[in-house]
Design a protein around this motif. Structure first.
Motif, PDB file in Angstrom:
ATOM      1  N   THR A  39     -64.154 -16.458  71.331  1.00 63.97           N
ATOM      2  CA  THR A  39     -63.023 -15.991  72.250  1.00 63.97           C
ATOM      3  C   THR A  39     -62.371 -16.985  73.206  1.00 63.97           C
ATOM      4  O   THR A  39     -61.268 -16.877  73.363  1.00 63.97           O
ATOM      5  CB  THR A  39     -63.854 -14.579  73.128  1.00 63.97           C
ATOM      6  OG1 THR A  39     -64.753 -14.110  72.437  1.00 63.97           O
ATOM      7  CG2 THR A  39     -62.699 -13.736  73.602  1.00 63.97           C
ATOM      8  N   HIS A  90     -62.357  -8.990  72.881  1.00 63.74           N
ATOM      9  CA  HIS A  90     -62.593  -8.807  71.287  1.00 63.74           C
ATOM     10  C   HIS A  90     -63.116  -7.372  71.035  1.00 63.74           C
ATOM     11  O   HIS A  90     -62.907  -6.250  71.963  1.00 63.74           O
ATOM     12  CB  HIS A  90     -63.326  -9.541  70.625  1.00 63.74           C
ATOM     13  CG  HIS A  90     -64.760  -9.758  71.135  1.00 63.74           C
ATOM     14  ND1 HIS A  90     -65.376  -8.831  71.790  1.00 63.74           N
ATOM     15  CD2 HIS A  90     -65.954 -10.667  70.669  1.00 63.74           C
ATOM     16  CE1 HIS A  90     -66.771  -9.358  71.778  1.00 63.74           C
ATOM     17  NE2 HIS A  90     -66.956 -10.266  71.220  1.00 63.74           N
ATOM     18  N   ALA A 159     -69.848  -9.052  69.845  1.00 65.82           N
ATOM     19  CA  ALA A 159     -69.956  -8.954  68.429  1.00 65.82           C
ATOM     20  C   ALA A 159     -70.938  -9.417  67.792  1.00 65.82           C
ATOM     21  O   ALA A 159     -71.533  -8.744  66.770  1.00 65.82           O
ATOM     22  CB  ALA A 159     -68.439  -9.834  67.991  1.00 65.82           C
ATOM     23  N   SER A 160     -71.522 -10.291  68.154  1.00 65.73           N
ATOM     24  CA  SER A 160     -72.839 -11.133  67.722  1.00 65.73           C
ATOM     25  C   SER A 160     -73.912 -10.095  67.790  1.00 65.73           C
ATOM     26  O   SER A 160     -74.909  -9.964  66.873  1.00 65.73           O
ATOM     27  CB  SER A 160     -73.292 -12.444  68.104  1.00 65.73           C
ATOM     28  OG  SER A 160     -73.220 -12.268  69.635  1.00 65.73           O
ATOM     29  N   THR A 183     -71.242 -16.974  72.654  1.00 65.06           N
ATOM     30  CA  THR A 183     -71.932 -17.659  71.418  1.00 65.06           C
ATOM     31  C   THR A 183     -71.935 -19.213  71.789  1.00 65.06           C
ATOM     32  O   THR A 183     -72.312 -19.974  70.849  1.00 65.06           O
ATOM     33  CB  THR A 183     -71.612 -17.071  70.221  1.00 65.06           C
ATOM     34  OG1 THR A 183     -70.342 -16.700  70.193  1.00 65.06           O
ATOM     35  CG2 THR A 183     -72.516 -15.866  69.932  1.00 65.06           C
ATOM     36  N   GLN A 201     -68.375 -15.632  65.115  1.00 64.93           N
ATOM     37  CA  GLN A 201     -66.981 -15.938  64.364  1.00 64.93           C
ATOM     38  C   GLN A 201     -66.661 -16.974  63.823  1.00 64.93           C
ATOM     39  O   GLN A 201     -67.217 -18.266  64.334  1.00 64.93           O
ATOM     40  CB  GLN A 201     -65.890 -15.642  65.485  1.00 64.93           C
ATOM     41  CG  GLN A 201     -65.598 -14.208  65.874  1.00 64.93           C
ATOM     42  CD  GLN A 201     -66.553 -13.813  67.330  1.00 64.93           C
ATOM     43  OE1 GLN A 201     -67.835 -14.168  67.373  1.00 64.93           O
ATOM     44  NE2 GLN A 201     -65.802 -13.310  68.450  1.00 64.93           N
TER      45      GLN A 201
HETATM   46  N1  ASP Z   1     -68.859 -14.543  69.642  1.00 66.03           N
HETATM   47  C1  ASP Z   1     -69.275 -13.885  71.135  1.00 66.03           C
HETATM   48  C2  ASP Z   1     -69.807 -12.656  70.569  1.00 66.03           C
HETATM   49  O1  ASP Z   1     -70.825 -12.441  70.012  1.00 66.03           O
HETATM   50  C3  ASP Z   1     -68.310 -13.949  72.038  1.00 66.03           C
HETATM   51  C4  ASP Z   1     -68.117 -15.420  72.584  1.00 66.03           C
HETATM   52  O2  ASP Z   1     -68.985 -15.788  73.027  1.00 66.03           O
HETATM   53  O3  ASP Z   1     -66.896 -15.554  72.571  1.00 66.03           O
HETATM   54  O4  ASP Z   1     -69.166 -11.433  70.813  1.00 66.03           O
END
Ligand code: ASP
Length: 324
Positions: A39, A90, A159-160, A183, A201
Motif C-alpha cells: 500500500t 485498500h 488483504a493478506s 506486509t 500484493q
Molecule cells: N499487504 C498488506 C495487506 O495485507 C497491506 C500493506 O502492508 O500494505 O493488506
C-alpha cells in the motif's frame, strides 16, 4: 429573491476561492500500513504524480499501521476536513466493517470518497527454505504440517488476512496467523524464515519472486497474470480452489465535510495522475492495473465500496472472524 441570489453568488465565489488557494501547505496522505509494503509503495508512486495536479505542493506519506488499517483510517476520519489530510486505503476499507465489532469511524458516513486508483492481484508465497516447489507440493506440505504452519498477515481486515482466511477455509487447514503492521515487516520475517507463508500484493512480491528470495505458488485472481515474472504461476481457481478470487483495490478518501470544491480539485488531480504514462508503466510492471472506468468518480467509488462491504461481510461472518 435578490438577497438569495447575492448570497448564492457569494457562496460560489468563496468556494471557488477556496479551491484556488488549495492546497496552501503540504498535503499528507495517511497510509494505514507500514512503510515499504504494497500500500505504501502504491501511495508513494501515486503521490509523485498527484502533486502535479495540486499546484506541485509537497505530498507527504504518513504511515499509521496497526489493526489491519483501521487505526490509520480512524486518524483521517478525525482530521481537519480541509483536504490537507487524505487517506489511501485498500480493500480493507470494505472488509473491516465485517471483521471488527466496532470501528473508530463509520465507513460510509465519515469520509468523502474521492475515486479509485488501481487493482492489484495477490500471490501466495512461502519462505525460500520451504521444501515445496509448486502449489501441489505446497498443499501436501501444509497437510503434513497441520498445527505447525505460520501464516503471516497485516492484521485483521488486511488483504493478506482476507486472502489467508479464504485459503484456510478452502483448504480446510487451520494455520496460526501472525499479524504485523503491514506486509513489509511480514516480508522481512518471511525472508528470515520466521514465518512460512503469506498472501501479498504483487506490488510487494514481484521483485522478491524475480530474485528467488521467496517461493511463489499461485495467484489469487481468476485470470493468470501477464507480468513476465508472474506469468507462469497458476491461479488458485485452476489449481483446485474453484472460485477463489481476491483482487485488491486502492482508493483515496478525505475526512467528511471537506469542501466540495476541494474534493473536485483532488478528484481532477487523481484522474490526471492515472493518465500519466510513466505511472501506468510502473504500476503494470508490478502487476497492478490502473483504474480507467467510472469508479474514478466519487459516487461510483462509494457505490463500489458499498458493494464490496456487502460481498465480503457475509463470508467473513460465516468464517466466525471478529475482533473488538
Ligand atoms: N499487504 C498488506 C495487506 O495485507 C497491506 C500493506 O502492508 O500494505 O493488506
Amino acid at each position: 429573491m435578490k438577497r438569495t441570489l447575492i448570497a448564492l453568488a457569494a457562496t460560489l465565489a468563496a468556494t471557488a476561492a477556496l479551491s484556488q488557494g488549495y492546497p496552501d501547505k503540504p498535503v499528507t496522505i495517511v497510509v494505514p500500513f507500514a512503510a515499504g509494503g504494497p500500500t505504501d509503495k502504491v501511495a508513494r508512486d501515486f503521490a509523485e504524480v498527484l502533486r502535479k495536479g495540486l499546484n506541485n505542493q509537497t505530498v507527504i506519506i504518513e504511515n499509521v499501521g496497526g489493526a489491519g488499517g483501521t487505526l490509520g483510517a480512524g486518524k483521517v476520519a478525525k482530521a481537519a476536513p480541509d483536504g490537507h489530510t487524505l487517506l489511501l486505503h485498500h480493500i480493507g476499507m470494505a472488509t473491516s466493517p465485517g471483521l471488527y465489532r466496532s470501528l473508530p469511524y463509520k465507513t460510509l458516513d465519515d469520509f468523502e470518497y474521492l475515486g479509485m486508483i488501481n487493482e492489484v492481484p495477490m500471490t501466495l508465497i512461502g519462505r525460500s527454505t520451504l521444501p515445496a516447489n509448486n502449489y501441489a507440493e505446497l498443499v501436501k506440505w501444509l497437510e503434513a504440517n497441520k498445527g505447525k504452519i505460520n501464516l503471516a498477515n497485516a492484521g485483521l481486515g488486511a488483504a493478506s488476512h482476507l486472502c489467508g482466511l479464504l485459503l484456510q477455509q478452502s483448504l480446510k487447514i487451520e494455520m496460526t496467523t501472525v499479524p504485523y503492521k503491514g506486509t513489509a515487516p511480514a516480508m522481512t520475517d518471511l525472508l528470515g524464515g520466521q514465518v512460512d507463508i503469506m498472501c501479498d500484493q504483487t506490488t510487494n512480491t514481484t521483485g522478491q519472486i524475480e530474485s528467488g528470495k521467496v517461493k511463489a505458488y499461485a495467484v489469487t485472481t481468476l485470470k493468470p497474470l501477464t507480468t513476465p515474472a508472474l506469468s507462469k504461476l497458476p491461479t488458485l481457481d485452476a489449481s483446485g480452489l474453484k472460485g477463489f478470487n481476491v483482487s485488491i483495490w486502492h482508493a483515496l478518501y478525505a475526512p467528511k465535510g471537506t469542501p466540495k470544491a476541494v474534493q473536485d480539485k483532488i478528484n481532477a488531480a487523481l484522474a490526471a495522475a492515472l493518465k500519466d504514462p510513466e505511472f501506468i508503466k510502473r504500476q503494470e510492471a508490478l502487476g497492478a492495473v490502473v483504474v480507467t472506468d467510472n469508479r474514478l468518480k466519487p459516487a461510483e467509488h462509494k457505490k463500489f465500496v458499498e458493494a464490496e462491504i456487502n460481498k465480503w461481510g457475509p463470508a467473513i461472518k460465516a468464517a466466525g472472524q471478529y475482533a473488538d
